[in-house]
Structures are given as structure tokens and as C-alpha cells.
Scaffold this active site. Structure first.
Site, PDB file in Angstrom:
ATOM      1  N   GLU A 198      -5.714   9.718   9.290  1.00  0.00           N
ATOM      2  CA  GLU A 198      -4.375   9.703   9.662  1.00  0.00           C
ATOM      3  C   GLU A 198      -4.004  10.212  10.761  1.00  0.00           C
ATOM      4  OE1 GLU A 198      -1.190   8.841   7.907  1.00  0.00           O
ATOM      5  OE2 GLU A 198      -2.451   7.483   6.481  1.00  0.00           O
ATOM      6  N   CYS A 229      -3.793  -1.280  -2.122  1.00  0.00           N
ATOM      7  CA  CYS A 229      -4.234   0.184  -2.162  1.00  0.00           C
ATOM      8  C   CYS A 229      -4.961   0.254  -3.301  1.00  0.00           C
ATOM      9  CB  CYS A 229      -2.894   0.984  -2.636  1.00  0.00           C
ATOM     10  SG  CYS A 229      -2.821   2.672  -2.965  1.00  0.00           S
ATOM     11  N   ASP A 285       0.855  -1.250   0.120  1.00  0.00           N
ATOM     12  CA  ASP A 285      -0.100   0.038  -0.066  1.00  0.00           C
ATOM     13  C   ASP A 285       0.869   1.079   0.010  1.00  0.00           C
ATOM     14  OD1 ASP A 285      -2.355   1.460   0.280  1.00  0.00           O
ATOM     15  OD2 ASP A 285      -1.871   1.890   2.480  1.00  0.00           O
ATOM     16  N   SER A 286       0.234   2.351  -0.413  1.00  0.00           N
ATOM     17  CA  SER A 286       1.050   3.610  -0.099  1.00  0.00           C
ATOM     18  C   SER A 286       1.461   3.683   1.247  1.00  0.00           C
ATOM     19  CB  SER A 286       0.271   4.925  -0.654  1.00  0.00           C
ATOM     20  OG  SER A 286      -1.101   4.699   0.124  1.00  0.00           O
ATOM     21  N   CYS A 290     -11.272   3.152  -0.637  1.00  0.00           N
ATOM     22  CA  CYS A 290      -9.971   3.617  -0.047  1.00  0.00           C
ATOM     23  C   CYS A 290      -9.582   2.862   1.150  1.00  0.00           C
ATOM     24  CB  CYS A 290     -10.022   5.074   0.156  1.00  0.00           C
ATOM     25  SG  CYS A 290      -8.539   5.748   0.784  1.00  0.00           S
ATOM     26  N   HIS A 314      -8.359   3.545   3.752  1.00  0.00           N
ATOM     27  CA  HIS A 314      -8.795   4.527   4.928  1.00  0.00           C
ATOM     28  C   HIS A 314     -10.267   4.411   5.671  1.00  0.00           C
ATOM     29  CE1 HIS A 314      -4.529   5.399   4.295  1.00  0.00           C
ATOM     30  NE2 HIS A 314      -4.611   6.475   5.284  1.00  0.00           N
TER      31      HIS A 314
HETATM   32  N1  DGL Z   1      -4.096   3.658  -0.137  1.00  0.00           N
HETATM   33  C1  DGL Z   1      -4.631   4.724  -0.721  1.00  0.00           C
HETATM   34  C2  DGL Z   1      -6.006   4.110  -1.284  1.00  0.00           C
HETATM   35  O1  DGL Z   1      -6.384   3.154  -0.988  1.00  0.00           O
HETATM   36  C3  DGL Z   1      -5.098   5.689   0.092  1.00  0.00           C
HETATM   37  C4  DGL Z   1      -3.989   6.672   0.676  1.00  0.00           C
HETATM   38  C5  DGL Z   1      -3.082   7.305  -0.434  1.00  0.00           C
HETATM   39  O2  DGL Z   1      -3.800   8.236  -1.214  1.00  0.00           O
HETATM   40  O3  DGL Z   1      -2.138   7.054  -0.841  1.00  0.00           O
HETATM   41  O4  DGL Z   1      -6.385   4.689  -2.601  1.00  0.00           O
END
Ligand code: DGL
Length: 270
Positions: free
Chosen positions: A153, A74, A11-12, A185, A187
Site C-alpha cells: 500500500e 479477496c 475485495d477489501s 493475498c 497484494h
Molecule cells: N484483500 C486481502 C486478501 O487478499 C488483503 C488485504 C486485507 O487484509 O484486507 O487477503
């Protein structure tokens, strides 16, 4: 390649741990290597080219680690980089978009589905295309919600500000009489209680569980499911400070993270 090899999940940042958590619950015997690209988060506001490049660098790391499967936890990377990852990796690559779309279609009765995600995910129309591939009559209403990631976050999961932001984002979608809303997403599952209050009877679709099921069935198909009694091993890598990753990640994983290491990625470390 055999069943003893680990599964690579990336993931990011820390958000993808919501997906890892579902994977560990469903597949406790599997070993996982998780990569959080915390040095370059967020991906959601980056260009498709950047997201593809970052994702391929992580794929290179997974190839060296000889993973038996790769999971793009992600949503943004799943939306933008899946074909490139599949072309590059010698093993199966699973993203979160198709499992999320399936779960939404299983839930909707009206055939009117909402999708929320980062700007990059929504602009890619990946969910819309996946939903329409599975059911050409479905109506899709999508909206980018860029303020949600920083709010999560920050830990403002039930904060008044978050409620107001959720109202502003969701009200226009609810006007379209959707009955299922894809949390597109990593989060957003942490905002379920706030989102649920705003969305009322609309079903909130969290793709994590569905992705875990997709991983299990692909492992079965590939003959790579790990059997036996021993629990698998979890190792985490972050491209920025491991201590900060462990601290922030525990909220997403629902417990403390051990074995967090620093990953050196080409584009960052030269
Ligand atoms: N992990 C990203 C997503 O699921 C969210 C956070 C980001 O923008 O990197 O799209």
C-alpha cells in the site's frame, strides 16, 4: 438473468484489482462492477464473523445490481465467507482459493507447497484444505505475512525494508524444500520481483489468471458468456473516498481508473 448483466467483483480494498485486471484481459466483452471496501480494509486481521458480515453486505449490493456472477477477489473473504455467499446469492460465486490451489498443484513436482497470506487466511487453513481435497498427498507449509499489505500500500515494492521482511518471512518456509509458493493475498503479486529473488527457483503462484479461467468456464457452463464485438463496461465503487481509491488503485490495475463511485453499505452508513 442473461449474458448482458455485469459480473460483480469485490475485495477489501484496491488489491483485488489484480484479479479484475486478469478478468478484463481474458474476458474483454464482459462488464464488471468492482467494489472495494476501503472504509473497512484490512479484512486480513478481522474476525471470521466480521469478514462474513462485510462480504454479505457487498453481496446484497450485487443482488440489487442483478449481477450474473459474483467473484470474491479477496483471499481472506474467499477463505472465510464463500459458503455464506453461495447460500445467499442466486448466481454462481467464485473465489480465488480453489483456482490458486489448482495452479499450485499443476506446478509442483515435489508435492511440497508453500502458502503465504493474511493472518485470517492462514488461520482458516482454507488453502491447505483446498490443496488436500485435490491431492491428499500434498504437503502444505503456510505462513502469515501481515507486513506485506502495508508495504505494498505504501508503494515499497522494491524497497530494502521489503526485501528484509520477505527474507524473514520466507526463509523458514524455504527450509521445508517447497517448490511452489501460493501468493495467497491480493497484494502479493506486486511483490513478485522481491519474492522471486528470495525464493529463487521456487515457482510463485498468482491465482489471478487461474481465477479468470475459472470464471470463464463457469460462465460457459451457466450459458452466460457475453458474445459480440462490443467491449464491456467497468464501474468501480469504494466504501471510502473514491478519489483516493482511484489514485491507489491505478497501480494495481496498471492504468487510470474512471467511473469510481461511492458505495453506501448498511454496516457503515446505518
Ligand atoms: N484483500 C486481502 C486478501 O487478499 C488483503 C488485504 C486485507 O487484509 O484486507 O487477503
Amino acid at each position: 438473468m442473461n449474458s448482458q448483466h455485469p459480473i460483480g467483483v469485490f475485495d477489501s480494498g484496491v488489491g483485488g484489482l489484480t484479479v479484475l485486471r486478469a478478468l478484463v484481459q481474458l474476458l474483454p466483452r464482459e462488464s464488471f462492477i468492482y467494489v472495494g471496501d476501503t472504509a473497512r480494509v484490512p479484512y486480513g486481521s478481522k474476525s471470521p464473523e466480521a469478514v462474513k458480515r462485510f462480504s454479505l453486505e457487498i453481496a446484497g449490493f450485487f443482488r440489487r445490481k442483478k449481477v450474473k456472477m459474483m467473484v470474491a477477489a479477496c483471499n481472506t473473504a474467499s477463505a472465510l465467507a464463500l459458503p455464506d455467499l453461495r447460500a445467499f446469492m442466486p448466481v454462481s460465486v467464485i473465489g480465488v482459493i480453489e483456482p490458486g490451489a489448482r495452479a499450485a498443484l499443476a506446478s509442483t513436482r515435489s508435492g511440497r507447497v508453500g502458502v503465504i497470506g493474511t493472518e485470517a487466511t492462514v488461520n482458516s487453513r482454507a488453502y491447505e484444505m483446498a490443496l488436500k481435497r485435490l491431492d491428499k498427498n500434498v504437503r502444505v507449509f503456510a505462513r502469515a505475512c501481515p507486513l506485506f499489505v502495508p508495504l505494498v500500500e505504501e508503494g515499497w515494492l522494491n524497497h530494502d525494508v521489503t526485501r528484509r521482511v520477505a527474507n524473514a518471512y520466507l526463509k523458514p518456509l524455504l527450509k521445508h524444500k517447497i517448490d511452489a509458493l501460493v501468493l495467497g493475498c491480493t497484494h502479493y503479486p506486486l511483490l513478485k520481483s522481491v519474492l522471486g529473488r528470495v525464493a529463487g527457483s521456487v515457482e510463485l503462484i498468482d491465482s489471478a489468471d487461474e481465477t479468470a479461467k475459472a470464471v470463464r468456464s463457469r460462465l460457459e457452463q451457466d450459458g452466460l458468456l457475453r458474445h459480440g464485438r462490443r467491449k464491456g463496461r467497468l464501474v468501480y465503487f469504494s466504501s471510502d473516498d473514491p478519489a483516493s481509491f482511484a489514485r491507489r488503485g491505478s497501480r494495481f490495475m496498471g492504468g487510470p481508473l474512471v467511473r469510481v463511485r461511492r458505495i453506501r453499505l448498511e454496516g457503515i452508513d446505518g
